[in-house]
Write a protein that holds these residues in place. Structure first.
Motif, PDB file in Angstrom:
ATOM      1  N   TYR A 262       0.847  -1.199   0.000  1.00 24.85           N
ATOM      2  CA  TYR A 262       0.000   0.000   0.000  1.00 24.85           C
ATOM      3  C   TYR A 262       0.884   1.251   0.000  1.00 24.85           C
ATOM      4  CZ  TYR A 262      -4.064   2.920   1.082  1.00 24.85           C
ATOM      5  OH  TYR A 262      -5.073   3.862   1.026  1.00 24.85           O
ATOM      6  N   LEU A 263       1.924   1.248   0.829  1.00 24.78           N
ATOM      7  CA  LEU A 263       2.841   2.389   0.897  1.00 24.78           C
ATOM      8  C   LEU A 263       3.570   2.585  -0.424  1.00 24.78           C
ATOM      9  CD1 LEU A 263       4.417   1.769   4.432  1.00 24.78           C
ATOM     10  CD2 LEU A 263       2.708   3.502   3.840  1.00 24.78           C
ATOM     11  N   SER A 264       3.992   1.484  -1.040  1.00 22.72           N
ATOM     12  CA  SER A 264       4.694   1.572  -2.326  1.00 22.72           C
ATOM     13  C   SER A 264       3.791   2.139  -3.408  1.00 22.72           C
ATOM     14  CB  SER A 264       5.222   0.197  -2.735  1.00 22.72           C
ATOM     15  OG  SER A 264       6.196  -0.273  -1.818  1.00 22.72           O
ATOM     16  N   ALA A 265       2.519   1.727  -3.385  1.00 18.78           N
ATOM     17  CA  ALA A 265       1.561   2.254  -4.359  1.00 18.78           C
ATOM     18  C   ALA A 265       1.371   3.754  -4.169  1.00 18.78           C
ATOM     19  CB  ALA A 265       0.221   1.525  -4.231  1.00 18.78           C
ATOM     20  N   MET A 266       1.285   4.198  -2.928  1.00 21.59           N
ATOM     21  CA  MET A 266       1.199   5.635  -2.653  1.00 21.59           C
ATOM     22  C   MET A 266       2.420   6.367  -3.187  1.00 21.59           C
ATOM     23  SD  MET A 266      -0.318   6.076   1.232  1.00 21.59           S
ATOM     24  CE  MET A 266       0.123   7.830   1.204  1.00 21.59           C
ATOM     25  N   ALA A 267       3.602   5.788  -2.942  1.00 18.69           N
ATOM     26  CA  ALA A 267       4.850   6.428  -3.364  1.00 18.69           C
ATOM     27  C   ALA A 267       4.902   6.571  -4.883  1.00 18.69           C
ATOM     28  CB  ALA A 267       6.046   5.621  -2.859  1.00 18.69           C
ATOM     29  N   GLU A 268       4.467   5.541  -5.602  1.00 10.59           N
ATOM     30  CA  GLU A 268       4.516   5.582  -7.061  1.00 10.59           C
ATOM     31  C   GLU A 268       3.569   6.624  -7.636  1.00 10.59           C
ATOM     32  OE1 GLU A 268       6.628   4.155  -9.051  1.00 10.59           O
ATOM     33  OE2 GLU A 268       7.640   3.280  -7.289  1.00 10.59           O
ATOM     34  N   LEU A 269       2.518   6.959  -6.901  1.00 13.65           N
ATOM     35  CA  LEU A 269       1.579   7.979  -7.366  1.00 13.65           C
ATOM     36  C   LEU A 269       2.132   9.395  -7.212  1.00 13.65           C
ATOM     37  CD1 LEU A 269      -1.762   6.479  -5.998  1.00 13.65           C
ATOM     38  CD2 LEU A 269      -1.087   6.702  -8.409  1.00 13.65           C
ATOM     39  N   GLY A 270       3.211   9.520  -6.438  1.00 14.57           N
ATOM     40  CA  GLY A 270       3.847  10.825  -6.282  1.00 14.57           C
ATOM     41  C   GLY A 270       3.805  11.334  -4.860  1.00 14.57           C
ATOM     42  N   ASP A 271       4.377  12.517  -4.652  1.00 15.33           N
ATOM     43  CA  ASP A 271       4.408  13.126  -3.325  1.00 15.33           C
ATOM     44  C   ASP A 271       3.095  13.873  -3.061  1.00 15.33           C
ATOM     45  OD1 ASP A 271       7.063  12.263  -2.794  1.00 15.33           O
ATOM     46  OD2 ASP A 271       7.820  13.900  -4.052  1.00 15.33           O
ATOM     47  N   GLY A 272       2.855  14.174  -1.794  1.00 22.25           N
ATOM     48  CA  GLY A 272       1.654  14.902  -1.435  1.00 22.25           C
ATOM     49  C   GLY A 272       0.470  13.976  -1.224  1.00 22.25           C
ATOM     50  N   PRO A 273      -0.677  14.529  -0.858  1.00 25.16           N
ATOM     51  CA  PRO A 273      -1.873  13.723  -0.606  1.00 25.16           C
ATOM     52  C   PRO A 273      -2.286  12.917  -1.833  1.00 25.16           C
ATOM     53  CG  PRO A 273      -2.145  15.953   0.225  1.00 25.16           C
ATOM     54  CD  PRO A 273      -0.902  15.970  -0.594  1.00 25.16           C
ATOM     55  N   GLN A 274      -2.744  11.683  -1.581  1.00 23.19           N
ATOM     56  CA  GLN A 274      -3.180  10.796  -2.652  1.00 23.19           C
ATOM     57  C   GLN A 274      -4.597  10.303  -2.369  1.00 23.19           C
ATOM     58  OE1 GLN A 274      -1.462  10.464  -5.333  1.00 23.19           O
ATOM     59  NE2 GLN A 274       0.415  11.448  -4.577  1.00 23.19           N
ATOM     60  N   SER A 275      -5.363  10.147  -3.422  1.00 19.70           N
ATOM     61  CA  SER A 275      -6.719   9.627  -3.295  1.00 19.70           C
ATOM     62  C   SER A 275      -6.667   8.158  -2.917  1.00 19.70           C
ATOM     63  CB  SER A 275      -7.464   9.807  -4.617  1.00 19.70           C
ATOM     64  OG  SER A 275      -8.628   9.010  -4.649  1.00 19.70           O
ATOM     65  N   THR A 276      -7.463   7.776  -1.917  1.00 24.03           N
ATOM     66  CA  THR A 276      -7.494   6.365  -1.517  1.00 24.03           C
ATOM     67  C   THR A 276      -8.028   5.497  -2.653  1.00 24.03           C
ATOM     68  OG1 THR A 276      -9.684   6.709  -0.520  1.00 24.03           O
ATOM     69  CG2 THR A 276      -7.772   6.908   0.924  1.00 24.03           C
ATOM     70  N   ALA A 277      -8.887   6.061  -3.496  1.00 23.76           N
ATOM     71  CA  ALA A 277      -9.403   5.316  -4.647  1.00 23.76           C
ATOM     72  C   ALA A 277      -8.282   5.043  -5.649  1.00 23.76           C
ATOM     73  CB  ALA A 277     -10.528   6.094  -5.312  1.00 23.76           C
ATOM     74  N   ASP A 278      -7.394   6.037  -5.849  1.00 28.36           N
ATOM     75  CA  ASP A 278      -6.276   5.859  -6.772  1.00 28.36           C
ATOM     76  C   ASP A 278      -5.295   4.810  -6.248  1.00 28.36           C
ATOM     77  OD1 ASP A 278      -7.351   7.749  -8.440  1.00 28.36           O
ATOM     78  OD2 ASP A 278      -6.047   9.387  -7.758  1.00 28.36           O
ATOM     79  N   VAL A 279      -5.057   4.820  -4.945  1.00 30.04           N
ATOM     80  CA  VAL A 279      -4.157   3.840  -4.349  1.00 30.04           C
ATOM     81  C   VAL A 279      -4.734   2.441  -4.520  1.00 30.04           C
ATOM     82  CG1 VAL A 279      -2.989   3.077  -2.251  1.00 30.04           C
ATOM     83  CG2 VAL A 279      -3.294   5.524  -2.672  1.00 30.04           C
ATOM     84  N   ALA A 280      -6.014   2.292  -4.234  1.00 32.38           N
ATOM     85  CA  ALA A 280      -6.666   0.990  -4.377  1.00 32.38           C
ATOM     86  C   ALA A 280      -6.603   0.517  -5.822  1.00 32.38           C
ATOM     87  CB  ALA A 280      -8.110   1.080  -3.904  1.00 32.38           C
ATOM     88  N   GLU A 281      -6.841   1.432  -6.769  1.00 32.31           N
ATOM     89  CA  GLU A 281      -6.784   1.066  -8.187  1.00 32.31           C
ATOM     90  C   GLU A 281      -5.391   0.606  -8.584  1.00 32.31           C
ATOM     91  OE1 GLU A 281      -7.659   3.046 -12.602  1.00 32.31           O
ATOM     92  OE2 GLU A 281      -8.044   4.190 -10.753  1.00 32.31           O
ATOM     93  N   ALA A 282      -4.356   1.305  -8.054  1.00 31.04           N
ATOM     94  CA  ALA A 282      -2.979   0.916  -8.360  1.00 31.04           C
ATOM     95  C   ALA A 282      -2.668  -0.482  -7.826  1.00 31.04           C
ATOM     96  CB  ALA A 282      -2.013   1.926  -7.760  1.00 31.04           C
ATOM     97  N   LEU A 283      -3.358  -0.886  -6.786  1.00 29.18           N
ATOM     98  CA  LEU A 283      -3.173  -2.223  -6.211  1.00 29.18           C
ATOM     99  C   LEU A 283      -4.084  -3.252  -6.862  1.00 29.18           C
ATOM    100  CD1 LEU A 283      -2.983  -1.214  -2.437  1.00 29.18           C
ATOM    101  CD2 LEU A 283      -1.095  -2.124  -3.795  1.00 29.18           C
ATOM    102  N   GLY A 284      -4.963  -2.787  -7.756  1.00 27.95           N
ATOM    103  CA  GLY A 284      -5.899  -3.697  -8.387  1.00 27.95           C
ATOM    104  C   GLY A 284      -7.006  -4.147  -7.459  1.00 27.95           C
ATOM    105  N   LYS A 285      -7.381  -3.278  -6.520  1.00 19.04           N
ATOM    106  CA  LYS A 285      -8.400  -3.621  -5.535  1.00 19.04           C
ATOM    107  C   LYS A 285      -9.420  -2.496  -5.423  1.00 19.04           C
ATOM    108  CE  LYS A 285      -5.302  -6.486  -2.738  1.00 19.04           C
ATOM    109  NZ  LYS A 285      -4.783  -6.768  -1.391  1.00 19.04           N
ATOM    110  N   THR A 286     -10.478  -2.747  -4.657  1.00 24.30           N
ATOM    111  CA  THR A 286     -11.476  -1.718  -4.401  1.00 24.30           C
ATOM    112  C   THR A 286     -11.078  -0.911  -3.172  1.00 24.30           C
ATOM    113  OG1 THR A 286     -12.819  -3.113  -2.958  1.00 24.30           O
ATOM    114  CG2 THR A 286     -13.271  -3.218  -5.323  1.00 24.30           C
TER     115      THR A 286
END
Length: 332
Positions: A262-286
């Motif tokens: 989960y942390l790695s997915a956040m990191a790959e999306l970039g710095d600063g606040p990230q959407s929880t929906a975007d993080v879940a999508e990057a993990l292939g989950k809801t």
């Protein structure tokens, strides 16, 4: 008093300051760590050591004397049967030796302590307070650890303690630290360099020290008297790597693989606040299926809510470090 805050935010430094204040007022300071066994350490080692300092053991009693041909010399000691000491009885024994002062107990890294151990310490402390003994208790740890402490059955009274959550320095305070630390050293930061260092530190005390140290050491080695903004920029990668090795690596050491992803997915999306929906999508989950992982990471104080449906890293540059090696640098 209960002190909480992120790693490197200054909890141990604050404990030391409080210990110094107590010592200058004549109080006895008892220091323990949650990483060890605080109650056993205090009961078996720390408190007995203080008692011996204040009240050295009596000399052996001479029971007989003899001089050449007239007999022998013998000694005896009296060791009456004593009950097994507890943290409560040890503290009472120590407090009985004091007059006009008291005892300060500090426990650092409380999040690593055994729950039963801390309950015993808290119950003993409460018992002493009920008898109007001069005793104070200060514990410090990560937020999730202090919250766990306050929810233990035997420590509920600690919810009435003074509680302080240490946050980041303001930009003004961070800049003052950088400027004042180098006063009189023969090396100074330009205003632009101070501003750049403050941006890198993000109010995190350890990073303020680190970036300042790296820049000052480089300037001293090169026999320069002024540190420019470009000089600070050149130390950024080393500061992030050191922050990773000293803070991030330790913070992530016992984090399960699912939470790391989960942390790695956040990191790959970039710095600063990230959407929880975007993080879940990057993990292939809801979003719903990742809510438990997100909650656990918030409890660990690795991420924090950043507005509706968003999260961000709690520790500065954690995302940047994860996008890099994400581990301690290995050398031959």
């Amino acid at each position: 008093m209960v002190i909480s805050g992120a790693r490197g935010i200054g909890k141990t430094a604050l404990l030391t300051e409080l210990e110094d204040i107590a010592a200058t007022r004549g109080w006895i300071v008892l220091r323990a760590s949650g990483r060890d066994n605080p109650v056993a350490d205090l009961t078996d080692t720390v408190i007995p050591g203080k008692i011996l300092e204040l009240d050295p053991p009596s000399r052996r009693k001479v029971s007989g004397v003899s001089i050449a041909g007239l007999g022998s010399v013998s000694t005896s000691t009296s060791d009456p049967l004593q009950p097994v000491p507890t943290i409560n009885t040890r503290l009472r024994e120590l407090l009985a030796l004091l007059e006009g002062t008291g005892v300060l107990i500090t426990v650092d890294e409380i999040q690593d302590a055994d729950a039963e151990d801390i309950t015993r310490l808290a119950v003993a402390y409460q018992d002493l307070v009920r008898d109007r003994m001069e005793v104070s208790l200060v514990v410090a740890g990560l937020p999730f650890g202090t919250d766990r402490l306050l929810n233990l059955p035997g420590t509920t009274f600690l919810r009435r303690a003074e509680r302080y959550d240490l946050g980041p320095l303001t930009d003004e305070d961070a800049g003052d630290v950088i400027r004042h630390t180098t006063d009189g050293s023969g090396i100074e930061f330009t205003p632009e360099a101070v501003e750049t260092a403050v941006d890198i530190a993000e109010g995190y005390p350890y990073l303020v020290q680190l970036i300042g140290y790296l820049c000052w050491e480089t300037a001293q080695r090169k026999e320069r008297t002024v540190i420019e903004a470009a000089d600070v920029d050149r130390e950024r990668s080393e500061a992030v790597q050191s922050m990773g090795a000293q803070v991030h690596f330790i913070s992530l050491k016992e984090v399960p693989a699912g939470q790391r992803r989960y942390l790695s997915a956040m990191a790959e999306l970039g710095d600063g606040p990230q959407s929880t929906a975007d993080v879940a999508e990057a993990l292939g989950k809801t979003t719903g299926s990742t809510s438990d992982v997100r909650a656990r990471l918030i409890e660990r104080d690795l991420i924090q809510p950043a507005g509706r449906g968003k999260v961000e890293f709690t520790l500065p540059h954690l995302g940047e470090w994860l996008r890099g090696p994400g581990t301690v640098r290995r050398v031959q």
